[in-house]
Scaffold this motif. Structure first.
Motif, PDB file in Angstrom:
ATOM      1  N   THR A  41      -9.547  34.502  10.578  1.00  0.00           N
ATOM      2  CA  THR A  41     -10.916  33.999  10.314  1.00  0.00           C
ATOM      3  C   THR A  41     -11.229  35.559  11.026  1.00  0.00           C
ATOM      4  OG1 THR A  41     -12.078  33.159  11.736  1.00  0.00           O
ATOM      5  CG2 THR A  41     -11.441  32.071  10.563  1.00  0.00           C
ATOM      6  N   ILE A  42     -12.966  36.048  10.016  1.00  0.00           N
ATOM      7  CA  ILE A  42     -13.512  37.498  10.686  1.00  0.00           C
ATOM      8  C   ILE A  42     -13.787  37.077  11.712  1.00  0.00           C
ATOM      9  CG2 ILE A  42     -15.762  38.469  10.211  1.00  0.00           C
ATOM     10  CD1 ILE A  42     -15.490  37.543   7.372  1.00  0.00           C
ATOM     11  N   GLU A  43     -13.881  36.065  12.302  1.00  0.00           N
ATOM     12  CA  GLU A  43     -14.385  35.964  14.171  1.00  0.00           C
ATOM     13  C   GLU A  43     -13.382  36.519  14.826  1.00  0.00           C
ATOM     14  OE1 GLU A  43     -14.935  32.817  12.413  1.00  0.00           O
ATOM     15  OE2 GLU A  43     -17.091  33.555  11.578  1.00  0.00           O
ATOM     16  N   ASN A  44     -11.479  36.026  14.454  1.00  0.00           N
ATOM     17  CA  ASN A  44     -10.585  35.992  14.811  1.00  0.00           C
ATOM     18  C   ASN A  44     -10.418  37.649  14.706  1.00  0.00           C
ATOM     19  OD1 ASN A  44      -9.587  33.692  13.401  1.00  0.00           O
ATOM     20  ND2 ASN A  44      -9.234  33.124  15.323  1.00  0.00           N
ATOM     21  N   ILE A  45     -10.812  38.081  13.616  1.00  0.00           N
ATOM     22  CA  ILE A  45     -10.641  39.457  13.277  1.00  0.00           C
ATOM     23  C   ILE A  45     -11.074  41.043  14.419  1.00  0.00           C
ATOM     24  CG2 ILE A  45     -10.491  41.957  11.477  1.00  0.00           C
ATOM     25  CD1 ILE A  45      -8.544  39.780  10.762  1.00  0.00           C
ATOM     26  N   THR A  46     -12.643  40.147  14.654  1.00  0.00           N
ATOM     27  CA  THR A  46     -13.035  40.733  15.548  1.00  0.00           C
ATOM     28  C   THR A  46     -13.117  40.751  16.870  1.00  0.00           C
ATOM     29  OG1 THR A  46     -14.847  38.960  15.870  1.00  0.00           O
ATOM     30  CG2 THR A  46     -15.068  40.894  14.082  1.00  0.00           C
ATOM     31  N   GLN A  47     -12.465  39.759  17.515  1.00  0.00           N
ATOM     32  CA  GLN A  47     -12.020  39.440  18.759  1.00  0.00           C
ATOM     33  C   GLN A  47     -10.536  40.402  18.962  1.00  0.00           C
ATOM     34  OE1 GLN A  47     -11.406  35.248  19.298  1.00  0.00           O
ATOM     35  NE2 GLN A  47     -13.694  35.096  18.485  1.00  0.00           N
ATOM     36  N   LEU A  48      -9.793  40.671  17.860  1.00  0.00           N
ATOM     37  CA  LEU A  48      -8.662  41.478  17.736  1.00  0.00           C
ATOM     38  C   LEU A  48      -8.297  43.106  18.303  1.00  0.00           C
ATOM     39  CD1 LEU A  48      -7.049  41.039  14.849  1.00  0.00           C
ATOM     40  CD2 LEU A  48      -5.749  39.966  16.954  1.00  0.00           C
ATOM     41  N   ASN A  49      -8.209  43.089  19.595  1.00  0.00           N
ATOM     42  CA  ASN A  49      -8.348  44.878  20.132  1.00  0.00           C
ATOM     43  C   ASN A  49      -7.763  45.841  18.705  1.00  0.00           C
ATOM     44  OD1 ASN A  49      -7.841  47.254  21.592  1.00  0.00           O
ATOM     45  ND2 ASN A  49      -7.138  46.478  23.003  1.00  0.00           N
ATOM     46  N   GLU A  50      -8.543  46.016  18.903  1.00  0.00           N
ATOM     47  CA  GLU A  50      -8.006  46.845  17.217  1.00  0.00           C
ATOM     48  C   GLU A  50      -6.921  48.579  17.984  1.00  0.00           C
ATOM     49  OE1 GLU A  50     -10.931  50.674  14.512  1.00  0.00           O
ATOM     50  OE2 GLU A  50     -11.561  48.816  14.878  1.00  0.00           O
ATOM     51  N   GLU A  51      -7.218  48.590  18.614  1.00  0.00           N
ATOM     52  CA  GLU A  51      -6.259  50.039  19.084  1.00  0.00           C
ATOM     53  C   GLU A  51      -4.829  49.151  18.743  1.00  0.00           C
ATOM     54  OE1 GLU A  51      -5.268  53.718  18.976  1.00  0.00           O
ATOM     55  OE2 GLU A  51      -6.957  53.334  19.163  1.00  0.00           O
ATOM     56  N   LEU A  52      -4.134  48.116  19.442  1.00  0.00           N
ATOM     57  CA  LEU A  52      -3.315  47.621  19.881  1.00  0.00           C
ATOM     58  C   LEU A  52      -2.846  47.132  18.055  1.00  0.00           C
ATOM     59  CD1 LEU A  52      -3.656  45.005  22.677  1.00  0.00           C
ATOM     60  CD2 LEU A  52      -2.393  47.224  22.823  1.00  0.00           C
ATOM     61  N   VAL A  53      -4.223  46.701  17.062  1.00  0.00           N
ATOM     62  CA  VAL A  53      -3.455  46.055  16.007  1.00  0.00           C
ATOM     63  C   VAL A  53      -3.216  47.182  15.246  1.00  0.00           C
ATOM     64  CG1 VAL A  53      -3.926  45.334  14.002  1.00  0.00           C
ATOM     65  CG2 VAL A  53      -4.640  44.118  15.712  1.00  0.00           C
ATOM     66  N   LEU A  54      -3.415  48.500  15.172  1.00  0.00           N
ATOM     67  CA  LEU A  54      -3.477  49.954  14.771  1.00  0.00           C
ATOM     68  C   LEU A  54      -1.797  50.216  15.605  1.00  0.00           C
ATOM     69  CD1 LEU A  54      -6.572  51.830  14.503  1.00  0.00           C
ATOM     70  CD2 LEU A  54      -5.648  51.001  13.002  1.00  0.00           C
ATOM     71  N   GLN A  55      -1.533  50.022  16.431  1.00  0.00           N
ATOM     72  CA  GLN A  55       0.172  50.442  16.979  1.00  0.00           C
ATOM     73  C   GLN A  55       0.759  49.877  16.514  1.00  0.00           C
ATOM     74  OE1 GLN A  55       0.976  53.297  19.010  1.00  0.00           O
ATOM     75  NE2 GLN A  55       2.306  52.184  18.414  1.00  0.00           N
ATOM     76  N   GLN A  56       0.184  48.171  16.368  1.00  0.00           N
ATOM     77  CA  GLN A  56       1.238  46.888  16.445  1.00  0.00           C
ATOM     78  C   GLN A  56       1.865  47.953  15.018  1.00  0.00           C
ATOM     79  OE1 GLN A  56       0.036  43.118  15.653  1.00  0.00           O
ATOM     80  NE2 GLN A  56       2.313  42.254  16.267  1.00  0.00           N
ATOM     81  N   PHE A  57       1.267  47.681  13.633  1.00  0.00           N
ATOM     82  CA  PHE A  57       0.965  48.386  12.003  1.00  0.00           C
ATOM     83  C   PHE A  57       2.017  49.819  11.769  1.00  0.00           C
ATOM     84  CE2 PHE A  57      -1.385  44.832  11.382  1.00  0.00           C
ATOM     85  CZ  PHE A  57      -0.457  44.249   9.903  1.00  0.00           C
ATOM     86  N   LYS A  58       1.516  50.331  12.761  1.00  0.00           N
ATOM     87  CA  LYS A  58       2.485  51.581  13.179  1.00  0.00           C
ATOM     88  C   LYS A  58       4.113  50.988  13.359  1.00  0.00           C
ATOM     89  CE  LYS A  58      -0.906  54.857  14.561  1.00  0.00           C
ATOM     90  NZ  LYS A  58      -1.837  55.328  15.171  1.00  0.00           N
ATOM     91  N   THR A  59       4.054  50.463  14.031  1.00  0.00           N
ATOM     92  CA  THR A  59       5.531  49.834  14.928  1.00  0.00           C
ATOM     93  C   THR A  59       6.274  49.645  14.146  1.00  0.00           C
ATOM     94  OG1 THR A  59       5.066  49.807  16.705  1.00  0.00           O
ATOM     95  CG2 THR A  59       6.745  48.610  16.667  1.00  0.00           C
ATOM     96  N   TYR A  60       5.736  48.503  12.783  1.00  0.00           N
ATOM     97  CA  TYR A  60       6.607  48.088  11.989  1.00  0.00           C
ATOM     98  C   TYR A  60       6.088  48.684  10.654  1.00  0.00           C
ATOM     99  CZ  TYR A  60       3.328  43.762  12.790  1.00  0.00           C
ATOM    100  OH  TYR A  60       3.260  42.465  13.152  1.00  0.00           O
ATOM    101  N   GLN A  61       5.852  49.734  10.331  1.00  0.00           N
ATOM    102  CA  GLN A  61       6.010  50.642   9.637  1.00  0.00           C
ATOM    103  C   GLN A  61       7.169  51.672  10.113  1.00  0.00           C
ATOM    104  OE1 GLN A  61       3.415  54.532   9.696  1.00  0.00           O
ATOM    105  NE2 GLN A  61       2.990  54.700   7.634  1.00  0.00           N
ATOM    106  N   GLN A  62       7.361  52.487  11.209  1.00  0.00           N
ATOM    107  CA  GLN A  62       8.449  52.678  11.724  1.00  0.00           C
ATOM    108  C   GLN A  62      10.015  51.880  11.309  1.00  0.00           C
ATOM    109  OE1 GLN A  62       7.954  52.944  15.936  1.00  0.00           O
ATOM    110  NE2 GLN A  62       6.528  55.306  15.471  1.00  0.00           N
TER     111      GLN A  62
END
Length: 185
Positions: free
Chosen positions: A31-52
């Motif tokens: 939900t939006i609440e879950n998204i706001t609680q995420l560590n944005e930097e970690l999620v960005l890094q995770q998606f970079k890992t997915y890209q690789q």
């Protein structure tokens, strides 16, 4: 299929907007609440890992990592979501199809996303892989060897010829239709 499309787009073009769109879906249950609680930097890094991962190992491996990381199976099967088993079955079938298309046509990530968009619009849909699979085969008859089954995990076990001991190499049997008795020769 829209959810997978959003995930693919977020992996190709990594930004907060695309990632939020990918995570706010029935697959993750975020939900939006879950998204706001995420560590944005970690999620960005995770998606970079997915890209690789997509570049090196392919779309199948990348999407299965996403499904594991975001506990998609657990969410769909244990959260009492209506049709969760169907959604999971369709998602996994589409992941396999994306892998097949990527490997057979050597599509780049962008080409694969374009292909999926065309399929969603109804432009390309041929072959058995587009037939919807059943969610579960739990009610199906299973034929297994006696060595594998052990007989304890099934309600009904049919194990013919277990009590027959013979040294005869040529062996045939016949069941009398009136009495139901087996005759052996």
């Amino acid at each position: 299929s829209a959810e997978l499309l959003y995930i693919l787009q977020a992996v190709v073009e990594i930004n907060a907007s695309n990632i939020n769109k990918a995570l706010l879906s029935s697959l993750t249950g975020f939900t939006i609440e879950n998204i706001t609680q995420l560590n944005e930097e970690l999620v960005l890094q995770q998606f970079k890992t997915y890209q690789q991962s997509w570049t090196k190992e392919g779309v199948y491996v990348m999407l299965m990592k996403f499904i594991t990381d975001y506990r998609v199976k657990t969410h769909l099967l244990e959260s009492n979501i209506a049709g969760g088993e169907r959604i999971l079955s369709n998602t996994l079938q589409l992941v396999e199809l994306l892998h097949k298309i990527q490997t057979s046509k050597q599509y780049s990530p962008t080409e694969l996303i374009n292909w999926l968009q065309k399929v969603r619009e109804g432009h390309t849909a041929e072959g058995d892989e587009f037939e919807q699979r059943i969610e579960s085969d739990e009610d199906a008859v299973k034929i297994v060897t006696i060595h594998k089954s052990k007989g304890l995990e099934y309600n009904i076990v049919i194990a013919p010829y277990l009590d027959i001991k013979t040294d005869i190499k040529d062996f045939t049997s016949y069941r009398d239709p009136t009495t139901g008795d087996y005759l052996f020769a």
